[in-house]
Design an enzyme around this catalytic site. Structure first.
Site, PDB file in Angstrom:
ATOM      1  N   LYS A 100      -5.335 -33.814  25.207  1.00  0.00           N
ATOM      2  CA  LYS A 100      -6.410 -34.550  25.868  1.00  0.00           C
ATOM      3  C   LYS A 100      -5.794 -35.518  26.878  1.00  0.00           C
ATOM      4  O   LYS A 100      -4.961 -36.357  26.525  1.00  0.00           O
ATOM      5  CB  LYS A 100      -7.248 -35.330  24.858  1.00  0.00           C
ATOM      6  CG  LYS A 100      -8.397 -36.076  25.520  1.00  0.00           C
ATOM      7  CD  LYS A 100      -8.941 -37.174  24.639  1.00  0.00           C
ATOM      8  CE  LYS A 100      -9.801 -38.106  25.483  1.00  0.00           C
ATOM      9  NZ  LYS A 100     -10.136 -39.350  24.757  1.00  0.00           N
ATOM     10  N   GLY A 161     -15.292 -47.640  23.851  1.00  0.00           N
ATOM     11  CA  GLY A 161     -15.497 -48.698  22.872  1.00  0.00           C
ATOM     12  C   GLY A 161     -16.710 -49.575  23.102  1.00  0.00           C
ATOM     13  O   GLY A 161     -16.951 -50.525  22.345  1.00  0.00           O
ATOM     14  N   GLY A 188     -18.041 -44.277  24.432  1.00  0.00           N
ATOM     15  CA  GLY A 188     -19.297 -44.994  24.603  1.00  0.00           C
ATOM     16  C   GLY A 188     -20.356 -44.734  23.552  1.00  0.00           C
ATOM     17  O   GLY A 188     -21.408 -45.370  23.561  1.00  0.00           O
ATOM     18  N   THR A 210     -14.386 -45.332  18.001  1.00  0.00           N
ATOM     19  CA  THR A 210     -14.765 -46.709  17.686  1.00  0.00           C
ATOM     20  C   THR A 210     -16.026 -46.808  16.840  1.00  0.00           C
ATOM     21  O   THR A 210     -16.093 -47.603  15.897  1.00  0.00           O
ATOM     22  CB  THR A 210     -14.954 -47.521  18.981  1.00  0.00           C
ATOM     23  OG1 THR A 210     -13.775 -47.422  19.781  1.00  0.00           O
ATOM     24  CG2 THR A 210     -15.223 -48.988  18.671  1.00  0.00           C
TER      25      THR A 210
END
Length: 257
Positions: A100, A161, A188, A210
């Site tokens: 990634k 986050g 997000g 997160t």
């Protein structure tokens, strides 16, 4: 009935939820959350997570790379050179080719630097890497990433986050409709409904870190995200009703009276 796999670079996965391994209290909590989520892919920040120093706790001792696909990423890289060096190191350490890529442009917003990202994608693809790319929600840039060899497009929902959820439904739909590559929402996501919406927009998967790791109860949130992704996918495949301005009775005009 045909199995509904997530296919990335010729490999099939049952789960459409990808889980990040950062921000947990420890590796044990992380491993429990991954198990609760039923994820089959986890992202690993090569610059931050110990995957080689045997003198310290090693992630592999908690999450078996023979059972779970490791996706090395370039979290914390702000230039193409940093990102290239990081992923070449990952290949040397673990032989990983499915990676990634994220190249950040700003330390405050953590938004991607798309010029550096595009350049890195092209170089890595030519070197034989299978590159899943974190990017902004720009359809034109997503097309360019596809043209230079990306194997998956990973547009952000909102800044990393932030927990704000998907901010630009229209662009995500355009990206989904214009490419044959997997589209995976990355960054997000804040709650389970965000993941469901991403899947209902037609995305192929969702990457979450997160929202799980920093939840009051990471294990329960991992389960919630698992079912949210499943629900969103089933909803998308089922085909929603058309939106109409006025009401429509659920019963016919004809009856027994």
């Amino acid at each position: 009935m045909k199995r509904d796999f997530l296919k990335i670079a010729s490999k099939n996965f049952n789960s459409r939820l990808i889980v990040g391994t950062g921000k947990y209290k420890n590796f044990l909590e992380c491993s429990k959350a991954v198990k609760a989520s039923s994820a089959e892919i986890v992202t690993v920040a090569v610059r931050r997570v110990n995957i080689s120093d045997k003198k310290k706790p090693v992630l592999m001792d908690y999450i078996d790379p023979k059972k779970i696909t490791y996706l090395p990423n370039t979290a914390g890289c702000f230039t193409s050179d940093e990102a290239l060096r990081t992923l070449r190191l990952a290949r040397e350490i673990g032989g990983w080719k499915l990676v990634k890529l994220e190249v950040l442009g700003d330390k405050k917003s953590l938004l991607p630097d798309m010029i550096e990202t595009l350049k890195s994608t092209e170089v890595l693809s030519k070197e034989g890497f299978k590159v899943m790319v974190y990017c902004n929600d720009d359809p034109l840039m997503a097309k360019r990433l596809e043209d230079v060899g990306a194997v998956a497009i990973m547009p952000l929902a909102a800044p990393i986050g932030s927990g704000l959820g998907i901010q630009n439904y229209t662009n995500i739909r355009i990206i989904r409709n214009q490419t044959k590559l997997p589209v995976i929402i990355d960054a997000g996501i804040g709650e389970a409904s965000d993941a469901t919406i991403a899947m209902e927009l037609g995305c192929d998967g969702v990457l979450i870190n997160t929202a799980i790791a920093q939840a009051k109860n990471p294990l329960e949130m991992a389960k919630a995200m698992k079912y949210a992704v499943i629900a969103g996918r089933k909803s998308y495949l089922s085909g929603r009703i058309k939106k109409i301005l006025m009401g429509s009775a659920s019963t016919t005009k004809k009856g027994i009276i």
